[in-house]
Design a protein around this motif. Structure first.
Motif, PDB file in Angstrom:
ATOM      1  N   SER A  25      -1.053  -5.280  -3.411  1.00  0.00           N
ATOM      2  CA  SER A  25      -0.187  -5.023  -1.658  1.00  0.00           C
ATOM      3  C   SER A  25      -0.061  -3.869  -1.836  1.00  0.00           C
ATOM      4  CB  SER A  25       0.993  -5.815  -2.340  1.00  0.00           C
ATOM      5  OG  SER A  25       1.747  -5.267  -0.825  1.00  0.00           O
ATOM      6  N   GLU A  26      -0.559  -2.987  -0.888  1.00  0.00           N
ATOM      7  CA  GLU A  26      -0.179  -1.757   0.236  1.00  0.00           C
ATOM      8  C   GLU A  26       0.197  -1.077   1.107  1.00  0.00           C
ATOM      9  OE1 GLU A  26      -3.723   0.008   0.084  1.00  0.00           O
ATOM     10  OE2 GLU A  26      -5.105  -0.837  -1.590  1.00  0.00           O
ATOM     11  N   HIS A  27       1.027  -0.192   0.814  1.00  0.00           N
ATOM     12  CA  HIS A  27       2.123   0.477   2.464  1.00  0.00           C
ATOM     13  C   HIS A  27       1.958   1.240   2.413  1.00  0.00           C
ATOM     14  CE1 HIS A  27       5.659   0.682   5.061  1.00  0.00           C
ATOM     15  NE2 HIS A  27       6.055   1.114   4.158  1.00  0.00           N
ATOM     16  N   SER A  28       1.949   2.635   3.166  1.00  0.00           N
ATOM     17  CA  SER A  28       1.777   3.689   3.811  1.00  0.00           C
ATOM     18  C   SER A  28       2.270   3.727   4.792  1.00  0.00           C
ATOM     19  CB  SER A  28       0.281   3.721   3.377  1.00  0.00           C
ATOM     20  OG  SER A  28      -0.651   3.857   4.269  1.00  0.00           O
ATOM     21  N   GLU A  29       2.948   5.532   5.113  1.00  0.00           N
ATOM     22  CA  GLU A  29       3.687   5.469   5.524  1.00  0.00           C
ATOM     23  C   GLU A  29       3.206   7.103   6.438  1.00  0.00           C
ATOM     24  OE1 GLU A  29       7.744   5.220   5.672  1.00  0.00           O
ATOM     25  OE2 GLU A  29       7.829   3.735   4.835  1.00  0.00           O
ATOM     26  N   TYR A  30       3.612   7.901   7.994  1.00  0.00           N
ATOM     27  CA  TYR A  30       2.802   8.943   8.330  1.00  0.00           C
ATOM     28  C   TYR A  30       4.463   9.100   9.215  1.00  0.00           C
ATOM     29  CZ  TYR A  30       0.272  12.577  10.064  1.00  0.00           C
ATOM     30  OH  TYR A  30      -0.406  13.609  10.325  1.00  0.00           O
ATOM     31  N   PRO A  31       5.273   9.948   8.546  1.00  0.00           N
ATOM     32  CA  PRO A  31       6.896   9.495   9.726  1.00  0.00           C
ATOM     33  C   PRO A  31       6.294  11.061  10.553  1.00  0.00           C
ATOM     34  CG  PRO A  31       7.089  10.375   7.476  1.00  0.00           C
ATOM     35  CD  PRO A  31       5.594   9.863   7.506  1.00  0.00           C
ATOM     36  N   SER A  40       3.524  13.752  17.833  1.00  0.00           N
ATOM     37  CA  SER A  40       4.030  12.861  16.931  1.00  0.00           C
ATOM     38  C   SER A  40       3.686  11.402  17.112  1.00  0.00           C
ATOM     39  CB  SER A  40       5.123  12.869  16.876  1.00  0.00           C
ATOM     40  OG  SER A  40       5.525  12.315  15.514  1.00  0.00           O
ATOM     41  N   TYR A  41       3.070  10.881  16.085  1.00  0.00           N
ATOM     42  CA  TYR A  41       2.153   9.938  16.696  1.00  0.00           C
ATOM     43  C   TYR A  41       2.966   8.932  15.272  1.00  0.00           C
ATOM     44  CZ  TYR A  41      -0.839   5.799  17.981  1.00  0.00           C
ATOM     45  OH  TYR A  41      -1.251   4.919  18.614  1.00  0.00           O
ATOM     46  N   ILE A  42       3.687   8.341  14.754  1.00  0.00           N
ATOM     47  CA  ILE A  42       4.352   7.859  13.666  1.00  0.00           C
ATOM     48  C   ILE A  42       3.461   6.669  13.549  1.00  0.00           C
ATOM     49  CG2 ILE A  42       6.279   6.484  12.565  1.00  0.00           C
ATOM     50  CD1 ILE A  42       8.214   8.398  14.675  1.00  0.00           C
ATOM     51  N   THR A  43       2.867   6.239  12.411  1.00  0.00           N
ATOM     52  CA  THR A  43       2.581   4.810  11.879  1.00  0.00           C
ATOM     53  C   THR A  43       2.512   4.138  10.810  1.00  0.00           C
ATOM     54  OG1 THR A  43       0.324   6.661  10.918  1.00  0.00           O
ATOM     55  CG2 THR A  43       0.280   6.063  13.237  1.00  0.00           C
ATOM     56  N   ALA A  44       2.405   3.158  10.870  1.00  0.00           N
ATOM     57  CA  ALA A  44       2.737   2.287   9.399  1.00  0.00           C
ATOM     58  C   ALA A  44       1.166   1.489   9.067  1.00  0.00           C
ATOM     59  CB  ALA A  44       3.602   2.000   9.119  1.00  0.00           C
ATOM     60  N   SER A  45       0.861   1.326   7.265  1.00  0.00           N
ATOM     61  CA  SER A  45      -0.095   0.704   7.454  1.00  0.00           C
ATOM     62  C   SER A  45       0.201  -0.727   5.856  1.00  0.00           C
ATOM     63  CB  SER A  45      -1.291   1.340   6.684  1.00  0.00           C
ATOM     64  OG  SER A  45      -1.715   1.656   7.861  1.00  0.00           O
ATOM     65  N   PHE A  46      -0.125  -1.774   6.008  1.00  0.00           N
ATOM     66  CA  PHE A  46       0.071  -2.627   4.663  1.00  0.00           C
ATOM     67  C   PHE A  46      -1.366  -3.336   4.597  1.00  0.00           C
ATOM     68  CE2 PHE A  46       3.785  -1.864   8.294  1.00  0.00           C
ATOM     69  CZ  PHE A  46       4.982  -1.903   7.172  1.00  0.00           C
ATOM     70  N   ALA A  47      -1.140  -2.947   3.307  1.00  0.00           N
ATOM     71  CA  ALA A  47      -2.920  -3.794   3.859  1.00  0.00           C
ATOM     72  C   ALA A  47      -2.501  -5.287   1.984  1.00  0.00           C
ATOM     73  CB  ALA A  47      -3.650  -3.248   3.163  1.00  0.00           C
ATOM     74  N   ASN A  48      -3.352  -6.287   1.569  1.00  0.00           N
ATOM     75  CA  ASN A  48      -3.136  -7.486   0.968  1.00  0.00           C
ATOM     76  C   ASN A  48      -4.518  -6.749   0.010  1.00  0.00           C
ATOM     77  OD1 ASN A  48      -0.416  -7.799   0.506  1.00  0.00           O
ATOM     78  ND2 ASN A  48      -0.682  -8.295   2.097  1.00  0.00           N
ATOM     79  N   ASN A  49      -5.119  -7.544  -0.899  1.00  0.00           N
ATOM     80  CA  ASN A  49      -6.401  -7.121  -1.300  1.00  0.00           C
ATOM     81  C   ASN A  49      -6.942  -8.543  -3.028  1.00  0.00           C
ATOM     82  OD1 ASN A  49      -8.968  -6.852  -1.706  1.00  0.00           O
ATOM     83  ND2 ASN A  49      -8.359  -5.112  -3.179  1.00  0.00           N
ATOM     84  N   VAL A  50      -7.294  -9.160  -2.856  1.00  0.00           N
ATOM     85  CA  VAL A  50      -7.829  -9.799  -4.093  1.00  0.00           C
ATOM     86  C   VAL A  50      -9.273  -9.980  -4.345  1.00  0.00           C
ATOM     87  CG1 VAL A  50      -7.416 -12.209  -5.007  1.00  0.00           C
ATOM     88  CG2 VAL A  50      -5.675 -11.609  -2.935  1.00  0.00           C
ATOM     89  N   PHE A  51      -8.708  -9.411  -5.338  1.00  0.00           N
ATOM     90  CA  PHE A  51     -10.150  -9.646  -5.917  1.00  0.00           C
ATOM     91  C   PHE A  51     -10.350 -10.367  -7.509  1.00  0.00           C
ATOM     92  CE2 PHE A  51     -13.562  -7.839  -9.119  1.00  0.00           C
ATOM     93  CZ  PHE A  51     -14.090  -7.489  -8.445  1.00  0.00           C
ATOM     94  N   GLN A  52     -11.256 -11.541  -7.728  1.00  0.00           N
ATOM     95  CA  GLN A  52     -11.392 -12.306  -8.718  1.00  0.00           C
ATOM     96  C   GLN A  52     -12.902 -11.913  -9.475  1.00  0.00           C
ATOM     97  OE1 GLN A  52      -9.189 -16.413  -8.542  1.00  0.00           O
ATOM     98  NE2 GLN A  52     -10.291 -15.378  -5.636  1.00  0.00           N
ATOM     99  N   THR A  53     -13.213 -12.168 -10.558  1.00  0.00           N
ATOM    100  CA  THR A  53     -14.793 -12.185 -11.039  1.00  0.00           C
ATOM    101  C   THR A  53     -14.984 -13.489 -11.883  1.00  0.00           C
ATOM    102  OG1 THR A  53     -16.461 -11.058 -12.068  1.00  0.00           O
ATOM    103  CG2 THR A  53     -14.293 -10.438 -12.671  1.00  0.00           C
ATOM    104  N   ILE A  54     -16.043 -13.846 -11.754  1.00  0.00           N
ATOM    105  CA  ILE A  54     -16.033 -14.914 -13.298  1.00  0.00           C
ATOM    106  C   ILE A  54     -16.989 -14.271 -14.111  1.00  0.00           C
ATOM    107  CG2 ILE A  54     -16.724 -16.843 -11.529  1.00  0.00           C
ATOM    108  CD1 ILE A  54     -15.792 -18.972 -12.889  1.00  0.00           C
ATOM    109  N   ASN A  55     -17.055 -15.125 -14.852  1.00  0.00           N
ATOM    110  CA  ASN A  55     -18.335 -14.366 -15.712  1.00  0.00           C
ATOM    111  C   ASN A  55     -18.587 -15.801 -16.938  1.00  0.00           C
ATOM    112  OD1 ASN A  55     -19.420 -12.133 -15.218  1.00  0.00           O
ATOM    113  ND2 ASN A  55     -18.009 -11.564 -16.606  1.00  0.00           N
ATOM    114  N   ILE A  56     -19.830 -16.657 -17.098  1.00  0.00           N
ATOM    115  CA  ILE A  56     -20.333 -17.705 -18.127  1.00  0.00           C
ATOM    116  C   ILE A  56     -21.346 -16.950 -18.622  1.00  0.00           C
ATOM    117  CG2 ILE A  56     -20.440 -20.058 -18.117  1.00  0.00           C
ATOM    118  CD1 ILE A  56     -18.959 -20.617 -15.418  1.00  0.00           C
TER     119      ILE A  56
END
Length: 185
Positions: A25-31, A40-56
């Motif tokens: 889960s990521e959060h970045s700010e450009y104040p 001045s262009y104030i921004t904020a980003s919010f991101a979620n990432n799910v990485f799964q792997t299976i081996n057989i």
């Protein structure tokens, strides 16, 4: 996880199993404080990432002494699947830096989703005979498939035939060069 079981004399089955999951889960700010005051262009980003792997990877191994040699055979398959799902939201046009902790304070919102799946599978076999602990003959074959390639080109067949000589097992060689522990052609 590795599991191995002996079925009969010389016949073993085994498998390697694996599962992994990584969630971020990521959060970045450009104040405004980090920008040129004239623009001045104030921004904020919010991101979620799910990485799964299976081996057989199950395998069957067979080994048997035949005459002055040892015959072995291997049969196995591999399966791997990776999934990656992510989403991100960027907010822009915040009134001031105090609102950067939430998307709600943004006047403009940009959102994106991404999903990727990678699959790999293979079947393989190897036959091997070592005569008198010196002479080797082997035959291998495999069929590999990957989702990285386009339709009709996802699978390939590969094979080889080989022969070898462990010359360091020859008595004459050991007498001439005793410091030489292993040599193979």
């Amino acid at each position: 996880l590795h599991i191995e079981y002996r079925l009969l004399q010389g016949l073993n089955i085994s498998t390697n199993l694996g599962y992994g999951r990584n969630t971020t889960s990521e959060h970045s700010e450009y104040p405004a404080a980090a920008q040129n005051p004239s623009y001045s262009y104030i921004t904020a980003s919010f991101a979620n990432n799910v990485f799964q792997t299976i081996n057989i990877e199950p395998q069957i191994n067979y080994k048997k002494a035949i005459g002055k040699g040892v015959f072995s055979a291997l049969l196995g398959v591999s399966y791997k699947k990776n999934t990656n799902n992510s989403n991100s939201t960027t907010g822009a046009g915040y009134a001031n830096d105090y609102f950067l902790g939430s998307i709600i304070g943004a006047t403009t919102i940009y959102a994106s989703d991404n999903s990727n799946i990678y699959k790999y599978d293979a079947g393989f076999a190897r036959l091997n005979y070592i005569y008198n602990q010196k002479y080797i003959v082997n035959l291998t074959g495999r069929r590999d498939g990957s989702s990285n390639f386009g339709p009709g080109k996802q699978f390939g067949n590969f094979g080889s035939i080989g022969a070898g000589w462990i010359f360091s097992e020859e008595k004459g060689f050991r007498n001439i060069l005793p410091f030489f522990s292993y040599g193979k052609l």
